[in-house]
Design a protein around this motif. Sequence first.
Motif, mmCIF file in Angstrom:
data_model
loop_
_atom_site.group_PDB
_atom_site.id
_atom_site.type_symbol
_atom_site.label_atom_id
_atom_site.label_comp_id
_atom_site.label_asym_id
_atom_site.label_seq_id
_atom_site.Cartn_x
_atom_site.Cartn_y
_atom_site.Cartn_z
ATOM 1 N N GLY A 129 -33.380 -12.201 -23.018
ATOM 2 C CA GLY A 129 -34.766 -12.307 -23.457
ATOM 3 C C GLY A 129 -35.664 -11.250 -22.841
ATOM 4 O O GLY A 129 -35.468 -10.820 -21.716
ATOM 5 N N GLY A 130 -36.697 -10.863 -23.625
ATOM 6 C CA GLY A 130 -37.641 -9.864 -23.136
ATOM 7 C C GLY A 130 -39.004 -9.971 -23.784
ATOM 8 O O GLY A 130 -39.693 -8.971 -23.952
ATOM 9 N N LEU A 399 -30.353 -12.095 -10.936
ATOM 10 C CA LEU A 399 -30.655 -13.359 -11.597
ATOM 11 C C LEU A 399 -31.874 -13.168 -12.487
ATOM 12 O O LEU A 399 -32.887 -12.603 -12.059
ATOM 13 N N ASN A 400 -31.781 -13.624 -13.755
ATOM 14 C CA ASN A 400 -32.888 -13.508 -14.698
ATOM 15 C C ASN A 400 -33.119 -14.858 -15.374
ATOM 16 O O ASN A 400 -32.182 -15.489 -15.869
ATOM 17 N N VAL A 401 -34.375 -15.291 -15.389
ATOM 18 C CA VAL A 401 -34.782 -16.517 -16.062
ATOM 19 C C VAL A 401 -36.010 -16.183 -16.903
ATOM 20 O O VAL A 401 -36.912 -15.473 -16.434
ATOM 21 N N SER A 402 -36.065 -16.678 -18.145
ATOM 22 C CA SER A 402 -37.219 -16.339 -18.980
ATOM 23 C C SER A 402 -37.442 -17.376 -20.066
ATOM 24 O O SER A 402 -36.535 -18.119 -20.448
ATOM 25 N N ASP A 432 -29.516 -15.763 -17.089
ATOM 26 C CA ASP A 432 -28.253 -15.045 -16.959
ATOM 27 C C ASP A 432 -28.154 -14.473 -15.557
ATOM 28 O O ASP A 432 -29.157 -14.359 -14.839
ATOM 29 N N MET A 433 -26.940 -14.136 -15.169
ATOM 30 C CA MET A 433 -26.693 -13.624 -13.820
ATOM 31 C C MET A 433 -25.669 -12.504 -13.913
ATOM 32 O O MET A 433 -24.580 -12.694 -14.446
#
Length: 611
Positions: A129-130, A399-402, A432-433
Motif C-alpha cells: 500500500g501507498g 516493517l510496514n503497516v498502512s 508486510d515485513m
Amino acid sequence: MGIKRSLVFVFAVCNLSLYFGQEKTIDTVYIFDNQMNKVKLFHKITTLSLSDIQKNSSNLSEVLRFQSPVYIKENGRGAVSSPSFRGTTAQQTAFVWNGININSQFLGEGDMNNIALFGYDQLEVKAGGGSVIYGSGAIGGSIHLNNDINFNKGFSGSFNSEIASFGTFNNFLKASFSNEKFSFKASGSHSISQNEYEVPESRNYINRNGKYYNTNFNFAAAYKIASFHQISWISESYDGNQHYPVFFESQTPTRYETQNFRSLVSWDWKKTKFNNILRAAYTEENFQYFANLEQPRTSGASGKNYIIKNDFNYFINPRWNVNVIGEFQQNKGEGEGTSGITNVSRNILSVAGLLRYITSSKISIEAGIKKDFVEGFSSPVLYSFSGKWQAANWYSVNLNVSRNFRFPSFNDLYWSPGGNPELKPETSVQTDMDHEFRIGDFKLTLSPYYIRIKDMLRWQNTSMGYWMPFNTQKVESYGLESQLTYEKQINQHYIKFNTGYIFTRSKDLEINKQLMYVPIHKVFGNIDYRYRFVRIYAQGMFNGLTYTESNEKKSDALQSYFLMNAGISGTILKKYTVGFKVNNILDEIYETMAYYPLPKRNYSILFNINF
C-alpha cells in the motif's frame, strides 16, 4: 463547497526530503518523483532500466510478466491488459507518472498495453500500500514511470529499431542536451503490429483482428535560476489504437482508440533547513470504442484533471525531518454515445504529514497520516508506519503497516444503465515485513504480507438485466514474496542473476474461495552475462494453476505453464549494437485470460545506434 475555499491552504502545506547536514544544491541528476528516493529507504522496490525493458520490448505487460512479482492478465497479445499485485485487482494498482497518479477516472485503473513502454528513464515496481503518498488505488501496489533530468552532460542521443514476428516494428529515438544551467530531453516511439498469430493446438485459435499501433512523445526541460532554485517541465502525449480479437470470421471486428496527454511544471527551492517543491499538472484522457471497425464510434469519453501539489520538507536536525504534502485536484469527465455519462466533476483536497527519523547506522522510522476530502464521499483517515532495523552487517528487517483506500470511478458512479451513486470507498489495512540477508555478492529478500479489504467494489448482474457495482466483497490476501539476486564483475566478465518466488492466497471471505485470476504460485528468473562487447541473457517464468471462476473449478482453470526467452547482442565501436531474441523458446501453449492464447515461439532482431 468548503473544499474549494480550502485551495488557498494547499499552497501553505508542504513535503519532505532527507537531511544531509550541509548546504544543499540541486543534484546533477534531478528525478521528478522526489518521494521515490524516500520510499526506497523503507520498501523493497524493483527497478528496471532501459536495458532491462529492451529484453521484453513487445509491451509493458511482457516486461512485468518476466521481471517482477506481478501477475498480468492479457486478452491476447497487445490487447487489454491488467496487473494483479498480491491477490488484488487492476483497480487496486496505482500507475504513477513522475509522482502523479494517472489511473483512469472512468475505469479506475490503467490498461498496461495503452501505456507507452519507451520514453521513461526508469520503471519501478512497488508492492504494498501507498495511498498516503500516491492516493486512491495504491492498495495492492504501484507501478512508477519515472523521468530524470541531467546537467553538464552535453549532447547525446540514441536510436533503437526492432523487427519482430507477426509484422511487428518498434522504433524509439531519444536526444538530450545539457550544460551547467539548462537541460533538455526529447524522445519519440512508434510501435505497430499486424499481430495475427496462430495457436492451432488451442481450439484452432487465430488472433484475428489483433492489429495494434501506438505513438508516444516525451519532452522535458529544466533551468537553474540559482544554486537553490530550479524550474522544470515535462510533458507526454500518447496515441493508441487496438483492434480487439474475434474468434470467428463471421464476427463483427471492433476497435478501441485512446489519446492521453500529461504535462507537469515544477518549482524546486532547496536550502539547508528546508526544501519546497511546488507542482502544477494537467492530465487528459480520451477514448473511443467502435462496435464495428468500419462504422462511426458507438461510445467514448473525455476526462481532464487539474492538479496542484506542494511538498514541504523541514529538517529539524540531521536525523529528524518533517514532511507535509498538500494536493488539490479537479477531475472532469464527459461521456458520449452509449456510456450515458454526461458532464461530471469532483474536487479532491488531501493533506498528509510524515515524520522521519533517519540515521546512517541501525534504525530508521517513518510515520505518516493523511486525510482526503473527496466531494460526495466520506473518506477515511489513512495512516502508514515503516521501520527499518539493521540488525547486523548481513541482516536487516523492514516493517510496514498502512491503511489505504480507493474511491469509486466515474463509470462506477454514473455509467448508464448501472451506475451506483451510493457507493462507498474501498478501504484496506495491511502489513508486510522485508527480511534482507546479504552474504558476499548474494542478496536474499523474504517478504511475508497480509491485506484485508473492506467494501470492495464489484460489478454484479442484477434482476433488471444489466450489471451494477456494489460494495459487497470482503477479501483477505496473504502470502510470501521472495527474491534472490547476485551481481559480480571479474575483469571483463560481468554476471547478474535475479530470481523470485511468489506465493499468494487471496480469498473472498463470503465463500472462502480463491479469487479469480490470482495464481497461487509464480516463479520468475533472469540471468545476464556480458564479456567485452558481447551480451547474452535468458529469462524463465513459471505460473501455477489459475482459477477463472469463483468456485475454484479446476476444469475451467488456466493450467500451469513454464516460459523461457533468450537473447544475444554485440556492440561494435561502442556505438552500434545488433541483437537477436527468441521468445517462448519451448513453444509453450498458455493463456493468462481464458480463451485468449498468447503466441508460441517468435523472434525479433534489434538495432541500436548511440550518438
